[in-house]
Design a protein around this motif. Structure first.
Motif, PDB file in Angstrom:
ATOM      1  N   TYR A  98      46.831 -32.263   3.211  1.00  0.00           N
ATOM      2  CA  TYR A  98      46.169 -31.736   1.966  1.00  0.00           C
ATOM      3  C   TYR A  98      47.187 -31.823   1.189  1.00  0.00           C
ATOM      4  CZ  TYR A  98      43.715 -29.364  -2.243  1.00  0.00           C
ATOM      5  OH  TYR A  98      43.155 -29.832  -3.353  1.00  0.00           O
ATOM      6  N   SER A  99      48.396 -31.274   1.492  1.00  0.00           N
ATOM      7  CA  SER A  99      49.798 -32.273   0.530  1.00  0.00           C
ATOM      8  C   SER A  99      50.611 -31.450   1.305  1.00  0.00           C
ATOM      9  CB  SER A  99      49.576 -31.036  -0.831  1.00  0.00           C
ATOM     10  OG  SER A  99      49.854 -29.856  -0.386  1.00  0.00           O
ATOM     11  N   ILE A 100      52.145 -31.392   0.411  1.00  0.00           N
ATOM     12  CA  ILE A 100      53.121 -31.650   1.347  1.00  0.00           C
ATOM     13  C   ILE A 100      53.583 -30.092   1.356  1.00  0.00           C
ATOM     14  CG2 ILE A 100      55.139 -30.516  -0.643  1.00  0.00           C
ATOM     15  CD1 ILE A 100      57.467 -31.942   0.324  1.00  0.00           C
ATOM     16  N   ASP A 101      53.363 -29.846   1.410  1.00  0.00           N
ATOM     17  CA  ASP A 101      52.764 -27.830   2.373  1.00  0.00           C
ATOM     18  C   ASP A 101      51.531 -27.204   2.122  1.00  0.00           C
ATOM     19  OD1 ASP A 101      52.140 -27.366  -0.689  1.00  0.00           O
ATOM     20  OD2 ASP A 101      53.404 -25.560  -1.255  1.00  0.00           O
ATOM     21  N   GLU A 102      50.395 -27.744   2.367  1.00  0.00           N
ATOM     22  CA  GLU A 102      49.345 -27.554   2.679  1.00  0.00           C
ATOM     23  C   GLU A 102      48.424 -28.221   3.484  1.00  0.00           C
ATOM     24  OE1 GLU A 102      46.539 -25.039  -0.805  1.00  0.00           O
ATOM     25  OE2 GLU A 102      47.377 -26.611  -1.632  1.00  0.00           O
ATOM     26  N   ALA A 103      47.616 -27.674   4.264  1.00  0.00           N
ATOM     27  CA  ALA A 103      47.181 -28.322   5.606  1.00  0.00           C
ATOM     28  C   ALA A 103      45.568 -26.818   6.344  1.00  0.00           C
ATOM     29  CB  ALA A 103      47.437 -29.107   7.265  1.00  0.00           C
ATOM     30  N   PHE A 104      44.989 -28.847   5.888  1.00  0.00           N
ATOM     31  CA  PHE A 104      43.290 -27.826   6.943  1.00  0.00           C
ATOM     32  C   PHE A 104      43.377 -27.901   8.335  1.00  0.00           C
ATOM     33  CE2 PHE A 104      41.665 -28.992   2.167  1.00  0.00           C
ATOM     34  CZ  PHE A 104      40.845 -27.280   1.811  1.00  0.00           C
ATOM     35  N   ILE A 105      42.825 -27.378   9.119  1.00  0.00           N
ATOM     36  CA  ILE A 105      43.285 -27.289  10.381  1.00  0.00           C
ATOM     37  C   ILE A 105      41.515 -27.301  11.297  1.00  0.00           C
ATOM     38  CG2 ILE A 105      45.590 -27.187  10.777  1.00  0.00           C
ATOM     39  CD1 ILE A 105      44.578 -24.356  11.137  1.00  0.00           C
ATOM     40  N   ASP A 106      41.167 -27.206  11.864  1.00  0.00           N
ATOM     41  CA  ASP A 106      39.970 -27.181  12.655  1.00  0.00           C
ATOM     42  C   ASP A 106      40.243 -26.228  13.572  1.00  0.00           C
ATOM     43  OD1 ASP A 106      37.300 -27.149  13.444  1.00  0.00           O
ATOM     44  OD2 ASP A 106      37.863 -28.930  14.442  1.00  0.00           O
ATOM     45  N   LEU A 107      39.309 -25.546  13.521  1.00  0.00           N
ATOM     46  CA  LEU A 107      39.009 -24.039  14.389  1.00  0.00           C
ATOM     47  C   LEU A 107      38.073 -23.659  15.066  1.00  0.00           C
ATOM     48  CD1 LEU A 107      40.952 -21.585  12.302  1.00  0.00           C
ATOM     49  CD2 LEU A 107      42.072 -22.989  14.305  1.00  0.00           C
ATOM     50  N   PHE A 108      36.956 -24.763  14.992  1.00  0.00           N
ATOM     51  CA  PHE A 108      36.212 -24.759  15.602  1.00  0.00           C
ATOM     52  C   PHE A 108      35.744 -24.358  16.782  1.00  0.00           C
ATOM     53  CE2 PHE A 108      32.527 -26.726  18.135  1.00  0.00           C
ATOM     54  CZ  PHE A 108      30.726 -26.307  17.468  1.00  0.00           C
ATOM     55  N   GLY A 109      35.213 -23.361  17.755  1.00  0.00           N
ATOM     56  CA  GLY A 109      35.031 -23.115  19.520  1.00  0.00           C
ATOM     57  C   GLY A 109      36.278 -22.502  19.318  1.00  0.00           C
TER      58      GLY A 109
END
Length: 410
Positions: A98-109
């Motif tokens: 998302y930015s230099i210091d942020e990220a979305f991660i998939d935690l499905f399952g």
């Protein structure tokens, strides 16, 4: 479920990774030419320092409290950011930066997400020495709410049940919602809509009418209805800009010529890293009370010497010896992937150019940016940015690599 991982006080944390002596000390990072405070850690904030304050005007607080200050070192920050994101890719099947210091991660399952959130934080801390917070929820917007609350706790927060989500929305001011600008926030507060919980209770048709589909999508996300999927593929930039303010006014064309060549090199480096070419080059030159620009169309290219030649020709068109200039900028537009580049049958040296740039990239990746460069883009202190408090490039320049020493008792 989606997680949002945020690096705490990222620039300051990067500066302290290789400086254990800075633990618990107030730290600030300065803007280009060391004019403004652009980042600070909680210890510095506690002293009354704020982002946007002038460095010189803050020296009394800084000196009286032994605040440690650094010039911005984007080479270091980008490299450590890459290391954080690579570790996240080992912890999740999908990562959206998302930015230099942020990220979305998939935690499905994933099971036991409360525990796994702490596993993620501890892994990033162990591998990179960067502290993080993480919010986990059914949608991106709720993950943002969770992350904001987790930041206050300096930990992780899971919003899984309806009760968890309701409590989080009740204590989240509407002005802090992702995508709510200051104008909308003021309008909502005047209407008595002060929290996220108030916001989701507005009839959907009213939100869509007053705040367009953007507000409606946000409202549905806050209700736990996923409306925005993770975007793993990185879309090429539509334009690339490389600009700097000179450390002092410059009148000499040869010096400005060197500067625009150097900035062209920085722009082309970004261009090549996203595997693209440019079709348009624009150069601007700014003096006090005067601004001029010129543009030229080029054959789709990522070849630095060609782009420098175009930029220098444009510079001569807009330069006047009657002015002292304080800023120059190069713009690359008409960006397209290299794979879509049309073959130019009259450029017999295109394969040689590609091979040459590939080798230049390999050398610069190994020994640091600008290790090998055209003579035209030689960096000089008389026009370059003032970065008098720059930390070493600990991870990208061999001579700056930390050296471990062991002391033995005799």
């Amino acid at each position: 479920m989606i997680g949002l991982v945020d690096c705490q006080s990222f620039y300051c944390s990067c500066e302290s990774v290789f400086r254990p002596d800075l633990k618990d000390k107030p730290i600030i990072v300065l803007s280009n030419n060391d004019h403004w405070i652009i980042a600070l850690n909680p210890e510095a904030k506690a002293l009354g320092l704020k982002r946007g304050l002038r460095f010189k005007e803050s020296r009394k607080i800084i000196d009286n409290n032994n605040v440690v200050f650094f010039s911005s070192n984007y080479t270091l920050y980008n490299d450590i950011s890459w290391r954080v994101m690579e570790n996240l890719r080992n912890l999740s099947p999908q990562v959206e930066i998302y930015s230099i210091d942020e990220a979305f991660i998939d935690l499905f399952g994933f099971k036991n997400l409360k525990v796994y959130g702490e596993v993620i934080r501890k892994t990033i801390k162990k591998q990179t020495r960067i502290p993080t917070t993480i919010g986990i929820a059914p949608t991106k917007s709720l993950a943002k709410v969770a992350q904001r609350l987790a930041k206050q706790m300096e930990g992780s927060l899971l919003l899984e049940t309806a009760g968890d989500i309701s409590r989080a929305l009740t204590i989240t001011p509407v002005k802090d919602l992702w995508g709510i600008g200051s104008a909308y926030a003021k309008k909502l507060e005047l209407a008595g809509i002060r929290t996220a919980a108030d916001f989701i209770n507005i009839p959907e048709w009213v939100v869509k009418k007053e705040m367009t589909s953007v507000g409606w999508l946000l409202q549905r996300e806050l209700k736990g209805i996923p409306m925005a999927e993770l975007t793993v593929e990185v879309n090429p930039r539509k334009g690339i800009i490389s600009a700097r303010q000179f450390s002092k006014p410059v009148k000499d064309l040869s010096i400005i010529d060197e500067a625009i060549s150097y900035y062209a090199e920085l722009a082309v480096d970004k261009l090549r890293k996203q595997a693209c070419t440019t079709n348009f080059v624009t150069v601007s030159l700014e003096a006090f009370g005067r601004a001029r620009h010129a543009s030229a169309e080029t054959t789709a290219t990522d070849y630095l010497p060609d782009i420098i030649s175009v930029a220098k020709a444009l510079l001569k068109k807009i330069y006047s010896p009657d002015f002292e200039y304080w800023r120059t900028t190069i713009f690359l537009f008409g960006i397209e992937p290299v794979s879509g580049k049309q073959i130019n049958f009259f450029d017999y040296n295109s394969s040689k150019k590609g091979y040459l740039l590939k080798k230049v990239d390999e050398i610069n990746d190994k020994y640091g940016q600008h290790a090998i460069h055209p003579c035209a883009s030689e960096f000089r202190e008389d026009w370059g940015m003032h970065r008098n408090y720059l930390s070493p490039n600990y991870t990208t320049r061999i001579k700056d690599f930390p050296v471990a020493q062991t002391l033995f008792n005799k």
